[in-house]
Scaffold this active site. Structure first.
Site, PDB file in Angstrom:
ATOM      1  N   ARG A   1      32.439  13.219 -18.204  1.00  0.00           N
ATOM      2  CA  ARG A   1      31.405  14.030 -18.851  1.00  0.00           C
ATOM      3  C   ARG A   1      31.339  15.344 -18.081  1.00  0.00           C
ATOM      4  O   ARG A   1      31.492  15.356 -16.851  1.00  0.00           O
ATOM      5  CB  ARG A   1      30.050  13.309 -18.813  1.00  0.00           C
ATOM      6  CG  ARG A   1      28.919  14.092 -19.466  1.00  0.00           C
ATOM      7  CD  ARG A   1      27.677  13.249 -19.758  1.00  0.00           C
ATOM      8  NE  ARG A   1      27.017  12.714 -18.582  1.00  0.00           N
ATOM      9  CZ  ARG A   1      27.046  11.442 -18.200  1.00  0.00           C
ATOM     10  NH1 ARG A   1      27.729  10.550 -18.903  1.00  0.00           N
ATOM     11  NH2 ARG A   1      26.415  11.045 -17.117  1.00  0.00           N
TER      12      ARG A   1
ATOM     13  N   GLU B   1      28.782  18.653 -17.911  1.00  0.00           N
ATOM     14  CA  GLU B   1      27.460  19.066 -18.406  1.00  0.00           C
ATOM     15  C   GLU B   1      26.996  20.344 -17.724  1.00  0.00           C
ATOM     16  O   GLU B   1      26.967  20.428 -16.494  1.00  0.00           O
ATOM     17  CB  GLU B   1      26.439  17.952 -18.120  1.00  0.00           C
ATOM     18  CG  GLU B   1      25.007  18.338 -18.464  1.00  0.00           C
ATOM     19  CD  GLU B   1      24.032  17.188 -18.291  1.00  0.00           C
ATOM     20  OE1 GLU B   1      24.254  16.340 -17.393  1.00  0.00           O
ATOM     21  OE2 GLU B   1      23.057  17.128 -19.048  1.00  0.00           O
TER      22      GLU B   1
ATOM     23  N   HIS C   1      24.297   5.381 -17.799  1.00  0.00           N
ATOM     24  CA  HIS C   1      23.172   5.565 -16.871  1.00  0.00           C
ATOM     25  C   HIS C   1      23.331   4.714 -15.615  1.00  0.00           C
ATOM     26  O   HIS C   1      22.374   4.126 -15.113  1.00  0.00           O
ATOM     27  CB  HIS C   1      21.836   5.274 -17.569  1.00  0.00           C
ATOM     28  CG  HIS C   1      21.486   6.326 -18.579  1.00  0.00           C
ATOM     29  ND1 HIS C   1      20.555   6.129 -19.571  1.00  0.00           N
ATOM     30  CD2 HIS C   1      21.953   7.586 -18.751  1.00  0.00           C
ATOM     31  CE1 HIS C   1      20.467   7.224 -20.307  1.00  0.00           C
ATOM     32  NE2 HIS C   1      21.311   8.126 -19.825  1.00  0.00           N
TER      33      HIS C   1
ATOM     34  N   HIS D   1      20.442  18.169 -24.871  1.00  0.00           N
ATOM     35  CA  HIS D   1      18.993  17.932 -25.019  1.00  0.00           C
ATOM     36  C   HIS D   1      18.271  19.120 -24.407  1.00  0.00           C
ATOM     37  O   HIS D   1      18.841  19.842 -23.573  1.00  0.00           O
ATOM     38  CB  HIS D   1      18.583  16.624 -24.337  1.00  0.00           C
ATOM     39  CG  HIS D   1      19.021  16.502 -22.902  1.00  0.00           C
ATOM     40  ND1 HIS D   1      18.369  17.122 -21.863  1.00  0.00           N
ATOM     41  CD2 HIS D   1      20.082  15.875 -22.338  1.00  0.00           C
ATOM     42  CE1 HIS D   1      18.987  16.859 -20.729  1.00  0.00           C
ATOM     43  NE2 HIS D   1      20.054  16.107 -20.980  1.00  0.00           N
TER      44      HIS D   1
ATOM     45  N   ASP E   1      26.385  12.857 -12.111  1.00  0.00           N
ATOM     46  CA  ASP E   1      25.362  13.497 -12.948  1.00  0.00           C
ATOM     47  C   ASP E   1      24.132  13.609 -12.064  1.00  0.00           C
ATOM     48  O   ASP E   1      23.471  12.611 -11.777  1.00  0.00           O
ATOM     49  CB  ASP E   1      25.116  12.616 -14.184  1.00  0.00           C
ATOM     50  CG  ASP E   1      24.125  13.238 -15.166  1.00  0.00           C
ATOM     51  OD1 ASP E   1      23.361  14.147 -14.767  1.00  0.00           O
ATOM     52  OD2 ASP E   1      24.097  12.791 -16.330  1.00  0.00           O
TER      53      ASP E   1
ATOM     54  N   ASP F   1       0.820  -1.212   0.000  1.00  0.00           N
ATOM     55  CA  ASP F   1       0.000   0.000   0.000  1.00  0.00           C
ATOM     56  C   ASP F   1       0.857   1.267   0.000  1.00  0.00           C
ATOM     57  O   ASP F   1       0.437   2.319   0.471  1.00  0.00           O
ATOM     58  CB  ASP F   1      -0.981  -0.007   1.185  1.00  0.00           C
ATOM     59  CG  ASP F   1      -0.239  -0.092   2.511  1.00  0.00           C
ATOM     60  OD1 ASP F   1       0.991  -0.349   2.502  1.00  0.00           O
ATOM     61  OD2 ASP F   1      -0.888   0.109   3.559  1.00  0.00           O
TER      62      ASP F   1
ATOM     63  N   HIS G   1      26.974   9.423 -27.163  1.00  0.00           N
ATOM     64  CA  HIS G   1      25.687  10.115 -26.975  1.00  0.00           C
ATOM     65  C   HIS G   1      25.745  11.505 -27.584  1.00  0.00           C
ATOM     66  O   HIS G   1      26.800  11.964 -28.016  1.00  0.00           O
ATOM     67  CB  HIS G   1      25.290  10.162 -25.494  1.00  0.00           C
ATOM     68  CG  HIS G   1      26.289  10.832 -24.588  1.00  0.00           C
ATOM     69  ND1 HIS G   1      26.431  12.196 -24.505  1.00  0.00           N
ATOM     70  CD2 HIS G   1      27.216  10.311 -23.733  1.00  0.00           C
ATOM     71  CE1 HIS G   1      27.374  12.482 -23.621  1.00  0.00           C
ATOM     72  NE2 HIS G   1      27.886  11.365 -23.148  1.00  0.00           N
TER      73      HIS G   1
ATOM     74  N   TYR H   1      34.572   8.170 -22.887  1.00  0.00           N
ATOM     75  CA  TYR H   1      34.480   6.980 -22.036  1.00  0.00           C
ATOM     76  C   TYR H   1      35.429   5.923 -22.597  1.00  0.00           C
ATOM     77  O   TYR H   1      35.222   5.440 -23.711  1.00  0.00           O
ATOM     78  CB  TYR H   1      33.038   6.461 -22.006  1.00  0.00           C
ATOM     79  CG  TYR H   1      32.047   7.596 -21.744  1.00  0.00           C
ATOM     80  CD1 TYR H   1      31.744   7.989 -20.444  1.00  0.00           C
ATOM     81  CD2 TYR H   1      31.469   8.303 -22.803  1.00  0.00           C
ATOM     82  CE1 TYR H   1      30.881   9.053 -20.207  1.00  0.00           C
ATOM     83  CE2 TYR H   1      30.610   9.363 -22.572  1.00  0.00           C
ATOM     84  CZ  TYR H   1      30.315   9.735 -21.275  1.00  0.00           C
ATOM     85  OH  TYR H   1      29.471  10.791 -21.046  1.00  0.00           O
TER      86      TYR H   1
ATOM     87  N   GLU I   1      26.827  18.671 -22.970  1.00  0.00           N
ATOM     88  CA  GLU I   1      27.402  17.608 -22.144  1.00  0.00           C
ATOM     89  C   GLU I   1      28.226  16.598 -22.925  1.00  0.00           C
ATOM     90  O   GLU I   1      27.911  15.406 -22.933  1.00  0.00           O
ATOM     91  CB  GLU I   1      26.282  16.889 -21.383  1.00  0.00           C
ATOM     92  CG  GLU I   1      25.107  16.434 -22.251  1.00  0.00           C
ATOM     93  CD  GLU I   1      24.094  15.630 -21.448  1.00  0.00           C
ATOM     94  OE1 GLU I   1      24.503  14.707 -20.740  1.00  0.00           O
ATOM     95  OE2 GLU I   1      22.893  15.931 -21.544  1.00  0.00           O
TER      96      GLU I   1
ATOM     97  N   ASP J   1      20.294  19.896 -14.667  1.00  0.00           N
ATOM     98  CA  ASP J   1      20.922  18.642 -15.092  1.00  0.00           C
ATOM     99  C   ASP J   1      22.409  18.933 -15.266  1.00  0.00           C
ATOM    100  O   ASP J   1      22.815  19.504 -16.265  1.00  0.00           O
ATOM    101  CB  ASP J   1      20.271  18.200 -16.418  1.00  0.00           C
ATOM    102  CG  ASP J   1      20.820  16.877 -16.930  1.00  0.00           C
ATOM    103  OD1 ASP J   1      21.633  16.252 -16.226  1.00  0.00           O
ATOM    104  OD2 ASP J   1      20.439  16.472 -18.036  1.00  0.00           O
TER     105      ASP J   1
ATOM    106  N   HIS K   1      14.686  15.562 -19.858  1.00  0.00           N
ATOM    107  CA  HIS K   1      14.812  15.518 -21.316  1.00  0.00           C
ATOM    108  C   HIS K   1      13.541  16.163 -21.821  1.00  0.00           C
ATOM    109  O   HIS K   1      12.525  15.499 -22.004  1.00  0.00           O
ATOM    110  CB  HIS K   1      14.974  14.086 -21.831  1.00  0.00           C
ATOM    111  CG  HIS K   1      16.288  13.482 -21.434  1.00  0.00           C
ATOM    112  ND1 HIS K   1      16.601  12.165 -21.581  1.00  0.00           N
ATOM    113  CD2 HIS K   1      17.399  14.053 -20.881  1.00  0.00           C
ATOM    114  CE1 HIS K   1      17.831  11.929 -21.146  1.00  0.00           C
ATOM    115  NE2 HIS K   1      18.325  13.068 -20.704  1.00  0.00           N
TER     116      HIS K   1
HETATM  117 MN   LIG Z   1      21.716  15.632 -19.449  1.00  0.00          MN
END
Ligand SMILES: [Mn+2]
Length: 396
Positions: free
Chosen positions: A361, A363, A206, A310, A223, A20, A306, A344, A340, A234, A317
């Site tokens: 990265r 960003e 991710h 965005h 990130d 619940d 990538h 890698y 960003e 972001d 996004h």
């Molecule tokens: Mn981003």
């Protein structure tokens, strides 16, 4: 909107997590954008002449257990609606607002329990609302920009707190906790699950497990962004766990930083929205080739897989097309994009081992202004010397 058009926009219903227990509630972004109303199970109906809202009625018992509700009586004044009805009467009352000649704009994109019924009971022509709202949401007004600046400030600060707290022997979740604590302390919360990725995890785009120990000599990629009144930030920063970049780490870091800064520099009204990506790709591939890491001219995606940015807004996004009639569109004042780039480098016998498991990265969140751009997240340091200085002020 033509005189015979009606817009129906529904907010989310609560979603079960287990037994619940529900997930924390978050309204549908387009519903929030159009109404400002943050309770679950609501539907707004707009025409040229009328704005009606359906919402949960007052309920003494449910309010004691689960919290206060605005209710039908107070809704018109608070939400600036012409009429308010109980959501329980939606299927009964919707025909009072919509006749068979109306062209209805609606999308089944929120998790509202009534969405399927809306589609099945209406015999009208239904057009998708999302493309229209997306174009509106893509251009931010001054209040939206203020919220996004607040979200960027909070997250930028959280990233810098993380830099001062990190040291070998801690776990990724300790750092995630510092960031979450800063968000909550400033009456904000995560806009998405934070990525706190050390060592080889920094090469997983991710990664959200956030449960590995932080080792001396490894990098930490974070990130993380938060929401202010629904608007997201972001931000990504990458830094050495021991506070000093190794030679190889610094080489790769400087490439990403130079790609990111050059990509940001080009942003202004009239520039194509893909130009930052083209600039970043050019710099990364030529510099990785110089270092002998990239051996074939065409395998950039092995190291950078990538896009460079965005749209950012109520959704991390965010909505809005990148192309119009198959061509990249131009930047316009009021758009907000992330920038960003990353590199890698997985374990690979053809590459010098000192570069293995380097995932970097950087960003930032960039607003397109009348004459150029403004970096909303610029207060989060990103120069090597600034990061190393801040980390030397370790306050753990
Ligand atoms: Mn981003």
């Amino acid at each position: 909107m033509s005189d015979n058009a009606v817009v129906i926009v529904s907010s989310n219903s609560e979603q079960k997590r287990n037994s619940d227990v529900n997930y924390p509630f978050r309204p549908d972004s387009s519903f929030w954008y159009l109404t400002g109303f943050t309770e679950p199970d609501a539907i707004a109906v707009f025409s040229n002449k009328n704005y009606s809202i359906f919402l949960r009625p007052k309920d003494k018992t449910k309010e004691i257990w689960n919290g206060k509700r605005l209710g039908v009586k107070a809704a018109p004044k608070v939400l600036l609606a012409d009429n308010a009805y109980s959501i329980d009467d939606f299927l009964k009352s919707i025909h009072k607002l919509i006749n068979k000649n109306h062209l209805v704009y609606f999308d089944n994109s929120s998790t509202n329990k009534l969405n399927e019924n809306i589609i099945s009971i209406l015999e009208n022509e239904i057009k998708s609302l999302n493309p229209v709202i997306s174009e509106m949401r893509l251009i931010k007004d001054s209040t939206e920009i203020q919220n996004m600046q607040t979200a960027a400030n909070i997250a930028a600060n959280a990233h810098m707190i993380a830099m001062t707290k990190v040291s070998p022997g801690l776990y990724e979740y300790h750092v995630a906790a510092e960031i979450g604590a800063e968000f909550r302390t400033r009456n904000s919360d995560h806009a998405y699950p934070p990525i706190v990725a050390s060592g080889e995890n920094s090469c997983i785009l991710h990664y959200t497990e956030n449960n590995k120990i932080l080792n001396d000599g490894e990098l930490l990629l974070i990130d993380a962004g938060c929401e202010s009144l629904g608007y997201a930030s972001d931000i990504t920063r990458t830094f050495p766990i021991n506070g000093r970049f190794s030679k190889a780490q610094k080489q790769i870091y400087q490439i990403v930083l130079s790609a990111q800064k050059s990509a940001i520099t080009c942003i202004k009204p009239g520039e194509k929205v893909n130009t930052p990506h083209e600039i970043a790709c050019d710099i990364i591939s030529s510099e990785l080739t110089k270092l002998g890491i990239m051996k074939e001219p065409n395998n950039l995606t092995e190291f950078y897989m990538h896009k460079t940015g965005h749209w950012l807004g109520l959704d991390v996004h965010d909505v809005g097309e990148y192309k119009i009639d198959n061509d990249f569109r131009d930047f316009k004042e009021g758009m907000v994009t992330t920038v960003e780039p990353g590199i890698y480098i997985h374990k690979n016998d053809k590459i010098d081992p000192e570069y293995w498991n380097i995932g970097i990265r950087i960003e930032d969140d960039v607003l397109v202004t009348k004459d150029g751009h403004h970096v909303l997240s610029k207060s989060a340091v990103k120069e090597v010397k600034d990061i190393e200085y801040l980390m030397s002020q370790n306050i753990t």
